[in-house]
Design a protein around this motif. Structure first.
Motif, PDB file in Angstrom:
ATOM      1  N   GLY A   1       0.823  -1.212   0.000  1.00  0.00           N
ATOM      2  CA  GLY A   1       0.000   0.000   0.000  1.00  0.00           C
ATOM      3  C   GLY A   1       0.851   1.254   0.000  1.00  0.00           C
ATOM      4  N   VAL A   2       1.882   1.276   0.837  1.00  0.00           N
ATOM      5  CA  VAL A   2       2.791   2.426   0.906  1.00  0.00           C
ATOM      6  C   VAL A   2       3.492   2.618  -0.434  1.00  0.00           C
ATOM      7  CG1 VAL A   2       4.954   3.254   1.948  1.00  0.00           C
ATOM      8  CG2 VAL A   2       3.120   2.378   3.406  1.00  0.00           C
ATOM      9  N   GLU A   3       3.944   1.533  -1.026  1.00  0.00           N
ATOM     10  CA  GLU A   3       4.619   1.599  -2.325  1.00  0.00           C
ATOM     11  C   GLU A   3       3.701   2.190  -3.398  1.00  0.00           C
ATOM     12  OE1 GLU A   3       6.472  -1.540  -5.537  1.00  0.00           O
ATOM     13  OE2 GLU A   3       6.573  -2.085  -3.417  1.00  0.00           O
ATOM     14  N   LEU A   4       2.440   1.759  -3.402  1.00  0.00           N
ATOM     15  CA  LEU A   4       1.481   2.272  -4.387  1.00  0.00           C
ATOM     16  C   LEU A   4       1.151   3.738  -4.130  1.00  0.00           C
ATOM     17  CD1 LEU A   4      -0.905  -0.800  -4.755  1.00  0.00           C
ATOM     18  CD2 LEU A   4       0.615   0.140  -6.512  1.00  0.00           C
ATOM     19  N   ILE A   5       1.048   4.122  -2.863  1.00  0.00           N
ATOM     20  CA  ILE A   5       0.788   5.528  -2.545  1.00  0.00           C
ATOM     21  C   ILE A   5       1.938   6.397  -3.040  1.00  0.00           C
ATOM     22  CG2 ILE A   5       0.596   7.199  -0.655  1.00  0.00           C
ATOM     23  CD1 ILE A   5      -0.975   4.995   0.899  1.00  0.00           C
ATOM     24  N   LYS A   6       3.176   5.948  -2.810  1.00  0.00           N
ATOM     25  CA  LYS A   6       4.349   6.698  -3.276  1.00  0.00           C
ATOM     26  C   LYS A   6       4.318   6.874  -4.795  1.00  0.00           C
ATOM     27  CE  LYS A   6       7.836   5.525   0.184  1.00  0.00           C
ATOM     28  NZ  LYS A   6       9.083   4.789   0.450  1.00  0.00           N
ATOM     29  N   LYS A   7       3.930   5.813  -5.473  1.00  0.00           N
ATOM     30  CA  LYS A   7       3.991   5.818  -6.933  1.00  0.00           C
ATOM     31  C   LYS A   7       2.816   6.543  -7.586  1.00  0.00           C
ATOM     32  CE  LYS A   7       4.970   2.702 -10.745  1.00  0.00           C
ATOM     33  NZ  LYS A   7       5.218   1.330 -11.146  1.00  0.00           N
ATOM     34  N   HIS A   8       1.600   6.327  -7.048  1.00  0.00           N
ATOM     35  CA  HIS A   8       0.406   6.831  -7.734  1.00  0.00           C
ATOM     36  C   HIS A   8      -0.396   7.861  -6.944  1.00  0.00           C
ATOM     37  CE1 HIS A   8       1.026   3.718 -10.720  1.00  0.00           C
ATOM     38  NE2 HIS A   8       1.059   2.806  -9.755  1.00  0.00           N
ATOM     39  N   GLY A   9      -0.138   7.966  -5.645  1.00  0.00           N
ATOM     40  CA  GLY A   9      -0.931   8.867  -4.814  1.00  0.00           C
ATOM     41  C   GLY A   9      -2.080   8.135  -4.155  1.00  0.00           C
ATOM     42  N   TYR A  10      -2.386   8.525  -2.943  1.00  0.00           N
ATOM     43  CA  TYR A  10      -3.437   7.858  -2.162  1.00  0.00           C
ATOM     44  C   TYR A  10      -4.784   7.881  -2.877  1.00  0.00           C
ATOM     45  CZ  TYR A  10      -6.765   6.962   1.568  1.00  0.00           C
ATOM     46  OH  TYR A  10      -7.795   6.447   2.311  1.00  0.00           O
ATOM     47  N   ASP A  11      -5.139   9.038  -3.423  1.00  0.00           N
ATOM     48  CA  ASP A  11      -6.453   9.171  -4.074  1.00  0.00           C
ATOM     49  C   ASP A  11      -6.558   8.388  -5.381  1.00  0.00           C
ATOM     50  OD1 ASP A  11      -7.447  10.775  -2.044  1.00  0.00           O
ATOM     51  OD2 ASP A  11      -6.803  12.635  -3.016  1.00  0.00           O
ATOM     52  N   ASN A  12      -5.438   7.956  -5.926  1.00  0.00           N
ATOM     53  CA  ASN A  12      -5.443   7.290  -7.232  1.00  0.00           C
ATOM     54  C   ASN A  12      -5.318   5.773  -7.152  1.00  0.00           C
ATOM     55  OD1 ASN A  12      -5.570   9.803  -8.586  1.00  0.00           O
ATOM     56  ND2 ASN A  12      -3.388  10.062  -8.246  1.00  0.00           N
ATOM     57  N   ILE A  13      -5.376   5.223  -5.945  1.00  0.00           N
ATOM     58  CA  ILE A  13      -5.320   3.770  -5.819  1.00  0.00           C
ATOM     59  C   ILE A  13      -6.571   3.259  -5.126  1.00  0.00           C
ATOM     60  CG2 ILE A  13      -2.792   3.675  -5.790  1.00  0.00           C
ATOM     61  CD1 ILE A  13      -2.986   3.242  -2.716  1.00  0.00           C
ATOM     62  N   THR A  14      -6.829   1.984  -5.294  1.00  0.00           N
ATOM     63  CA  THR A  14      -8.002   1.359  -4.683  1.00  0.00           C
ATOM     64  C   THR A  14      -7.549   0.197  -3.797  1.00  0.00           C
ATOM     65  OG1 THR A  14      -8.254  -0.246  -6.474  1.00  0.00           O
ATOM     66  CG2 THR A  14      -9.376   1.892  -6.755  1.00  0.00           C
ATOM     67  N   VAL A  15      -8.484  -0.287  -3.011  1.00  0.00           N
ATOM     68  CA  VAL A  15      -8.219  -1.474  -2.197  1.00  0.00           C
ATOM     69  C   VAL A  15      -7.856  -2.637  -3.114  1.00  0.00           C
ATOM     70  CG1 VAL A  15      -9.311  -3.211  -0.710  1.00  0.00           C
ATOM     71  CG2 VAL A  15      -9.580  -0.768  -0.204  1.00  0.00           C
ATOM     72  N   LYS A  16      -8.538  -2.717  -4.248  1.00  0.00           N
ATOM     73  CA  LYS A  16      -8.255  -3.787  -5.214  1.00  0.00           C
ATOM     74  C   LYS A  16      -6.797  -3.717  -5.689  1.00  0.00           C
ATOM     75  CE  LYS A  16      -9.892  -5.748  -9.539  1.00  0.00           C
ATOM     76  NZ  LYS A  16      -9.654  -5.347 -10.894  1.00  0.00           N
ATOM     77  N   ASP A  17      -6.315  -2.508  -5.968  1.00  0.00           N
ATOM     78  CA  ASP A  17      -4.920  -2.328  -6.393  1.00  0.00           C
ATOM     79  C   ASP A  17      -3.952  -2.837  -5.322  1.00  0.00           C
ATOM     80  OD1 ASP A  17      -5.771  -1.006  -8.743  1.00  0.00           O
ATOM     81  OD2 ASP A  17      -5.684   0.955  -7.760  1.00  0.00           O
ATOM     82  N   ILE A  18      -4.242  -2.463  -4.074  1.00  0.00           N
ATOM     83  CA  ILE A  18      -3.365  -2.864  -2.967  1.00  0.00           C
ATOM     84  C   ILE A  18      -3.386  -4.376  -2.793  1.00  0.00           C
ATOM     85  CG2 ILE A  18      -2.908  -2.641  -0.487  1.00  0.00           C
ATOM     86  CD1 ILE A  18      -4.365   0.145  -0.690  1.00  0.00           C
ATOM     87  N   ALA A  19      -4.583  -4.956  -2.829  1.00  0.00           N
ATOM     88  CA  ALA A  19      -4.717  -6.406  -2.660  1.00  0.00           C
ATOM     89  C   ALA A  19      -3.969  -7.154  -3.761  1.00  0.00           C
ATOM     90  CB  ALA A  19      -6.198  -6.796  -2.648  1.00  0.00           C
TER      91      ALA A  19
END
Length: 196
Positions: free
Chosen positions: A23-41
């Protein structure tokens, strides 16, 4: 991990850490508002249901990030501040630790946390703020800060300023000396509250 944990408990801890890290990696790369739970999972290689077993929502992941920041403060601040007796030095050191937390997270992560939609900065009762309130009350008891000042209000104002310094660092893509800026600005702010 303690040896008394079962293999199932160890696996659960590892899974939660993996979800958090992804989740942290995805937030760094795409931003919190631009990711979903599905992306993190998907990134963590778990089902969406498994994600919700560990985190109630995507926002819970943000809460966990801030919890890690509070834990960092609880571990680091007391050891560092015990070396200082001057009120201004204590406040400056406190916020240098705050700046180091942003540096440790990296400018990309900071850019995705220091945004107007992140209301975690407004959460009252976090240990980071409570610790500063107590520091200020201690200094007030020593006569270093006038009793007419409200320690909760001073804490809020100092954090507003510190967030602004970090936001400016983000705007400039981390190319400024965040520690020097934080030291300069918090020194100036601290002077306005301290009895000399």
């Amino acid at each position: 991990m303690p040896e008394s944990l079962t293999s199932r408990e160890k696996q659960a801890i590892a899974t939660k850490k993996r979800i958090y890290s992804c989740g942290v990696e995805l937030i760094k790369k795409h931003g919190y508002d631009n990711i979903t739970v599905k992306d993190i999972a998907e990134k963590a290689n778990v089902s969406i249901g498994n994600y919700y077993h560990y985190f109630r929502s995507k926002y819970d992941l943000l809460v966990e990030i801030f919890k890690h920041g509070d834990e960092f403060f609880e571990a680091e601040v007391p050891k560092i501040l015990e070396a200082y007796t001057d009120c201004k030095d204590i406040l400056v050191q406190y916020f240098l630790i705050y700046a180091k937390l942003a540096i440790n997270d990296g400018v990309d992560m900071a850019k995705n946390l220091y945004i107007p939609t992140n209301k975690m900065f407004l959460t009252h009762g976090r240990s980071m703020q409570n610790m500063l309130i107590q520091i200020l009350k201690n200094e007030q008891e020593k006569g270093k800060i006038p009793g007419t000042f409200n320690c909760e209000e001073i804490t809020e104002k100092l954090f507003i300023v510190a967030r602004g310094v970090i936001f400016d660092w983000c705007l400039k893509d981390g190319k400024t000396d965040l520690l020097a800026e934080m030291e300069d600005i918090i020194s100036r702010m601290a002077e306005s509250y301290i009895v000399r």
